[in-house]
Design an enzyme around this catalytic site. Sequence first.
Site, PDB file in Angstrom:
ATOM      1  N   LYS A 179       0.835  -1.208   0.000  1.00  0.00           N
ATOM      2  CA  LYS A 179       0.000   0.000   0.000  1.00  0.00           C
ATOM      3  C   LYS A 179       0.868   1.256   0.000  1.00  0.00           C
ATOM      4  O   LYS A 179       0.553   2.243  -0.661  1.00  0.00           O
ATOM      5  CB  LYS A 179      -0.921   0.006   1.227  1.00  0.00           C
ATOM      6  CG  LYS A 179      -1.795   1.270   1.378  1.00  0.00           C
ATOM      7  CD  LYS A 179      -2.690   1.467   0.181  1.00  0.00           C
ATOM      8  CE  LYS A 179      -3.760   2.543   0.348  1.00  0.00           C
ATOM      9  NZ  LYS A 179      -3.575   3.622   1.256  1.00  0.00           N
ATOM     10  N   GLU A 219       1.066   6.686  -6.696  1.00  0.00           N
ATOM     11  CA  GLU A 219      -0.036   7.660  -6.787  1.00  0.00           C
ATOM     12  C   GLU A 219       0.510   9.097  -6.762  1.00  0.00           C
ATOM     13  O   GLU A 219       0.055   9.957  -7.513  1.00  0.00           O
ATOM     14  CB  GLU A 219      -0.958   7.393  -5.597  1.00  0.00           C
ATOM     15  CG  GLU A 219      -2.191   8.237  -5.467  1.00  0.00           C
ATOM     16  CD  GLU A 219      -2.851   7.967  -4.101  1.00  0.00           C
ATOM     17  OE1 GLU A 219      -3.285   6.836  -3.846  1.00  0.00           O
ATOM     18  OE2 GLU A 219      -2.888   8.902  -3.277  1.00  0.00           O
TER      19      GLU A 219
END
Lengths: 314, 314, 314, 314
Positions: free
Chosen positions: A186, A193
């Site tokens: 993550k 991102e």
Amino acid sequence: MTRQTTPTAARSTSTKGHRIMHIGLIGLGKMGFNMRERLRRAGIEVTGYDRNQDLADVASTDELIAAVPAPRIIWIMVPAGEITDKVVAELSEKLSEGDLVIDGGNSRFTEDQRHAALLEDKGLRFADCGVSGGVWGLENGYGLMAGGDAADIERAMPVFDALRPEGDRADSFVHVGEVGAGHYAKMVHNGIEYGLMQSYAEGYQLLAAKDIITDLPGTFRAWQKGTVVRSWLLDLLIKALDEDPGLETIDDYVEDSGEGRWTVEEAIANAVPAPAITAALFARFESREDSSPAMKMVSALRHQFGGHATRPAK
Amino acid sequence: MTRQTTPTAARSTSTKGHRIMHIGLIGLGKMGFNMRERLRRAGIEVTGYDRNQDLADVASTDELIAAVPAPRIIWIMVPAGEITDKVVAELSEKLSEGDLVIDGGNSRFTEDQRHAALLEDKGLRFADCGVSGGVWGLENGYGLMAGGDAADIERAMPVFDALRPEGDRADSFVHVGEVGAGHYAKMVHNGIEYGLMQSYAEGYQLLAAKDIITDLPGTFRAWQKGTVVRSWLLDLLIKALDEDPGLETIDDYVEDSGEGRWTVEEAIANAVPAPAITAALFARFESREDSSPAMKMVSALRHQFGGHATRPAK
Amino acid sequence: MTRQTTPTAARSTSTKGHRIMHIGLIGLGKMGFNMRERLRRAGIEVTGYDRNQDLADVASTDELIAAVPAPRIIWIMVPAGEITDKVVAELSEKLSEGDLVIDGGNSRFTEDQRHAALLEDKGLRFADCGVSGGVWGLENGYGLMAGGDAADIERAMPVFDALRPEGDRADSFVHVGEVGAGHYAKMVHNGIEYGLMQSYAEGYQLLAAKDIITDLPGTFRAWQKGTVVRSWLLDLLIKALDEDPGLETIDDYVEDSGEGRWTVEEAIANAVPAPAITAALFARFESREDSSPAMKMVSALRHQFGGHATRPAK
Amino acid sequence: MTRQTTPTAARSTSTKGHRIMHIGLIGLGKMGFNMRERLRRAGIEVTGYDRNQDLADVASTDELIAAVPAPRIIWIMVPAGEITDKVVAELSEKLSEGDLVIDGGNSRFTEDQRHAALLEDKGLRFADCGVSGGVWGLENGYGLMAGGDAADIERAMPVFDALRPEGDRADSFVHVGEVGAGHYAKMVHNGIEYGLMQSYAEGYQLLAAKDIITDLPGTFRAWQKGTVVRSWLLDLLIKALDEDPGLETIDDYVEDSGEGRWTVEEAIANAVPAPAITAALFARFESREDSSPAMKMVSALRHQFGGHATRPAK
């Protein structure tokens, strides 16, 4: 009772008289609140606790533990760091042997092994799960990255299946590896991102700076289908420009929330060059500076050697 | 006879006895070859020319001009730079007043105004069109960014509609602005593409470097639905890992093809910071170096001041 | 009459009855004004022209040409670009065969060959010379990088010797190569200068951000002797902190003046990664933005997917 | 007996019958060996210990402690991390109340407070001192950055004075702040050093790539006097090119040794953008990769969407 593909499957088994899964959820903020709703829609019973009593189903962690049948699954969805530490510590004192704690928040992967060890001393299990999807997860489902022992992951699979989008499990859920691996994945996801957003944003500024571009929002919109850069973030970018074509209501101040920093720290720790992700992180730091001490110094140096005028500080 | 939404619309009108559009297409490489096919599937008649006679419908530009009814649309799909210059120059000599030349290749936007002026002197029209979609465009349709006068763009709309994916025109086609604006938008699109690919690639290397990640391809696959980083490039990344999970057959040498460089040059010309896109460009430069003179110098300097051992050159 | 090492040498030969060199100097700004003074102190006769009549020795270029004995050396020290173009064009019309024009300004190296060709058509000679040293050059002497034919460079050697510091010629003067090479070397010099300043500035900000550093100016001062980072720029940095220990009177707005941009453009043109120099250039661009469109977009995207609050624009 | 300006002062006082300072030095590697020599030349008595008995004056830490009169000054000059930890732990067991330990190695500043606390429990004093100057320090003297209590720093001043170059103390020595501040300043110093070296190295590669530069070493040499970029590192660069004009014997593999990484980590921890220093660090990481997984992925992606050929892995 593992559901292979759809939330509705879980619900239908429950109507057939099987025991309905019932879990505890601690933390009902932007993410936890929506996750409780999505779990319930999928037929999973959820008792939620939050310090904000307006959101909570029970008044205390004790009540939550009392409400959830053992062996329990308790999903933690609170801010990383001290608060997660405190919740894990409290659970380690109060849960019963065999209960499983899943940290779905944005904890640093290095915390996970510490939490797992603390719980293991009391005969408790731990798994970590990176959760992506933001406020859209309620409707779209979340992308999930889990770390832990296979048996623990398998046990929580109905929860994962309810949270993720319908369709093939492998498209939205992965058992990445041992404890910590879920949060590691993550973390890297968020690092990527950062880089993706920065790339679109640089392109946006370039297009905005050029007067021959007479339809800026339309240019992004036309990239939605067919182009190489189409993505969900692009869809959101178009949505943002629909709402405010010149982004005039929005300040250029951008927070960062941990995972970007940790990604760069891991890049350093593993001697992996990560210039684009790091550029994205530094751009956020810059965005928050009222005045840059570094650039004051560059201005001062230019003045010293070249007699270039400095601007007086505002 | 403008088709509003679907390629099939264009085809059906032709069956109703309307005049079928017939255009010329110069350049039948990886992109042009597929585009001819997609145009034909949509009911547009195409006469294609390429120096490679195995691909061409006609033996020369002259034959192509003879085959296409006036006022003509001639779409150029050849390498940017000298070859495009040569084709435009030849067309400027041979086409008839009112013919429209569309440069769909990857020309630098600064070339477009030069080409438009050259053609205008002969009473010819010019438009530029950035085309994105790669080898997948044949089936998926292409994302299109056009620059030029509104009347010229409108005239070529059946061609654009045939090339782009079905659905709302605005999702895959934009009239960006005057001549050059289409290629400018495509240039920025490609600059963003550089940044996106670099971001995923840095994340890939970070995950690959960490031993707690025991399912690397599975991690990317699980990002496809639900996560913030889902995109078409991510789908391709997963496809690449399906074909070669460790990328063992692929060298780390990466070409660059112009638009990335131009994007950074435009960033400089407009004083726009573009650190992520530039990082992506420099990473490609580095990937092609057998040995870095700069890093030899850093090694030499460390040796000079600190007595740090240098490695002998291989 | 080439002076081997010192300005005083040139002066002494002139007192021995040798012909005193007499040159023309166009442009008496911050740099040219000081250079005229340094040349005169070294015994070189200088006729200076500037649009600002308060600084000029003569009222026009014509008067300057009339004053300087042929074959002339005319040194141009005006802003790069249009103004240099105009001066070269005027000189190409007015000088006599065999005269030598030296562009000592900060012209882009690509201009030099154009200027040389223009002058050559009229039987005139051209050389370019990068000049470094800023406002300190008057007292310290200038570092010089010359481009042109060997004979032209040799002919102007008394001028170079007068401008540079005393001591070995090779420590402050180089004939880099053909026409343009001098400005190319100066361009790279300035690119390096960007990187050096940025590096010190980043370190300054880091030290300033840390409360355990209780003597910030003292830390830099202590680096002057003995450390690896000692340099002239460090001396100036210390001087700047002496004058304003917190740089409180100085704004963080930093101009850039061409060479930094050209260096990055050359890095791109030659596929040379130049991340540190480019970072320095982009930091200046950022320093001049009141608000960053790119970071507005990143903020907008975070809001779209995560519900993160944006700040309202000020 | 504090010496104000020169090593010779310390020596002369000793000849006047004052007590000669006598310290212990643990670690006689590249740095420690030279420092012992410089201290002795300045009239300071040094007992040195190293695991390498060929270099050591005594056979053990115990013998060293026995040899140095209390209250002792023990200077540690061993590799940062585990080895320094071990030495500090051993000294904490063996030294006598009031003894002062100075860590002159490249420890991370975060270690210093831990070491100080450990020693303080035993009534021992601790100070940290960043030392710059490399192999040239023996002759030139070292730049010193000390952290600790004022009384401890004052007590060790004869040692600092002996190690640093002659001249004003403030030009080569600073008491930066409390324990840890010395190493913090040294860390930033090294971060700057990374950026400076990278900047010169990028310029070197740019000049080397350009064929119009016909005297590359001469260009750097001519920057030594007069230019803005003159520095000690430039002098070393010229020396390196003197020894090997094309750097042909040197590989482009560059190590990094901690401080660069820590500087970037501190930049992140303090939200300070440090793009140039970080670029320098990442360039070293890249220099050590036989093959870049990230660039394999970029190549794979280009192949997937554009059909661009990948190179087969070597």
